[in-house]
Structures are given as structure tokens and as C-alpha cells.
Write a protein that holds these residues in place. Structure first.
Motif: not given
Length: 265
Positions: A181-204
């Protein structure tokens, strides 16, 4: 014998609709024909090996007279294991597909659109004996004709459905099937603006990692990516209208990449 053109629509709590093309009797018959031929061939090869070994370890006269009963019992057990074990083994190993289904382009899924588990594979195939009655899948064919989604008794018992697997795999896809999974960088346009990465749980993050690792083996890759992303968006309290769900698989890859970069500093 014609195929069904029925479309199964599954609505998620996030108001996202997945469409599945339900497999009809015609395509399922062809898949079953291929599987049956492979089963017969495998059994013939195994029986030939069985008798060859028996001939080497004992006198054939003894084999054909005094202990013929245990030979018949052994053959019966092998036939049982092949008939039920074949379908169960491949549907677990290949995520709802047998060699026949894979050849024709079919796949077994759960009624909610998610991949089947070992329990569904076991249940639907152990009930196959009822579908087979009285001969040649008599009950199974009648049930499929009556049911709007062409489900046999085994499908009804296991809560499963056979659909057309529209995603074809190219050579490049197969080479990526087991990447990390760490080798899958398929996103072309990146994250939606303001997406709160820090709020993601370990399960997610673990769910996203599992999806990225197995995505090329999944028949419902894009719908499943949309479902995972929609669940995360709902939990975070974000607006669904701001999320480009057609690029859900790319966004999940971008989320995972951003989360890893955030944790590694």
C-alpha cells in the motif's frame, strides 16, 4: 437460453448508489459447464493415481475382491471432497470466483455489494445438494427462474448474488496486484482542500491500506472505494457535495500517502 439484463442497485447510508449487472442463467450455465469439466478431469486424474498407488502396494487380486468396499468408500469420499471443496476453495481463494466464473467473467458477492467471506462461500456451496435435486440442478434452475435476481437456493441461504465482473485485468494490473500500500501513489490531483488528515483513526487507515493492497483483486474496486471514502467523510462531518467520488480510489491513495508523511514527520 438467454441471460438476464437485470441491474441490482444498492443504496448506501451516504446516498451513493452502486449498480451491479446480475448474471443470468445462460452465463452461469456456461461457467458451471467449465467447472464441471474441470472437476471430472481432476477426479479422473486423482482416481488414476489412486489405483496406481494401490497396485504398487498390494496384490491387485486382493484389491479387487477382499477390500473393494474400502476402495469404493475412498472414492466416494474423494468425490465428495472434490465436488464441494472445489467450489469452496476457489471462491475463498479468488474472492467469489471459480475457474469457470473467472473464464466467463462472473463473481459471487454479498447482497450488500461487498466481497463474500469464507462463511458465505461454505454455506452457498454446502446447500448445492438441494439445488442439484432431483438431477442436474433442477431445483436450482427453477429457483433462478422464479427469483428476480437469478439466485439459487444456495445464494438465498448465504445472502449472496452472482454478478458480471466487468473489470478486466491487463498485464500491468496483474503486476500491481500484490504491491504494498505504501507504494500506491495513484492520486493525480491530491486531497480535497482542507481534508483533516489528523482526525483519521488507525482503524480507518488500516482499512484504506487493506483496500490499496487488494484493490486489483476486487471486482467492485471503485464502488468499494466510494463506500470507504463516504464512511470516512460522514464520520468526519464533512460535506459529501465537496468530495469528487468518481476519483475515490485516487483520493484514498492520497489520504494514505499524506497520513504516512504526517506520521513520519
Amino acid at each position: 437460453m438467454t441471460d438476464s439484463n437485470d441491474i441490482l442497485k444498492i443504496d448506501t447510508p451516504e446516498n451513493i448508489t452502486f449498480d451491479y449487472d446480475v448474471a443470468g442463467i445462460g452465463s452461469r450455465f456456461l461457467a458451471a459447464l467449465i467447472d464441471t469439466a474441470l472437476l471430472i478431469l481432476a477426479q479422473l486424474l486423482l482416481l488414476g493415481l489412486f489405483f496406481l498407488i494401490a497396485a504398487l502396494v498390494m496384490d491387485m487380486k486382493v484389491l479387487t475382491s477382499d477390500i473393494s468396499s474400502w476402495v469404493i468408500a475412498g472414492i466416494s469420499i474423494l468425490s465428495f471432497l472434490f465436488f464441494w471443496g472445489y467450489y469452496i476453495f476457489f471462491e475463498i481463494l479468488w474472492n467469489g470466483q471459480t475457474p469457470g466464473k473467472r473464464w466467463i467473467g462472473l463473481r459471487v458477492i454479498r447482497m450488500d455489494g461487498t466481497p463474500i467471506t469464507a462463511s458465505e462461500a461454505i454455506i452457498r456451496n454446502l446447500v448445492r445438494i438441494i439445488d442439484f435435486m432431483p438431477t442436474a440442478y433442477g431445483v436450482g434452475v427453477v429457483t433462478m427462474f422464479i427469483n428476480s435476481n437469478s439466485r439459487r437456493v444456495g445464494d438465498l441461504a448465504a445472502g449472496t448474488l452472482v454478478v458480471r465482473d466487468h473489470e478486466t485485468k491487463e498485464l500491468g494490473d496483474i503486476s500491481r496486484a500484490r504491491v504494498k500500500a505504501s507504494d500506491v501513489w495513484a492520486a493525480k490531483d491530491g486531497l480535497p482542500e482542507g481534508f483533516p488528515i489528523e482526525k483519521l483513526s488507525q482503524d480507518e487507515l488500516q482499512i484504506i491500506e487493506e483496500f490499496l493492497t487488494r484493490q486489483w483483486d476486487l471486482s467492485n474496486r471503485r464502488p468499494l472505494a466510494q463506500h470507504i471514502l463516504a464512511s470516512i467523510v460522514t464520520r468526519l462531518g464533512l460535506s459529501h457535495e465537496s468530495i469528487p467520488y468518481p476519483r475515490a480510489d485516487e483520493i484514498l491513495a492520497a489520504i494514505y500517502k499524506a497520513a504516512r508523511m504526517d506520521t513520519t514527520g
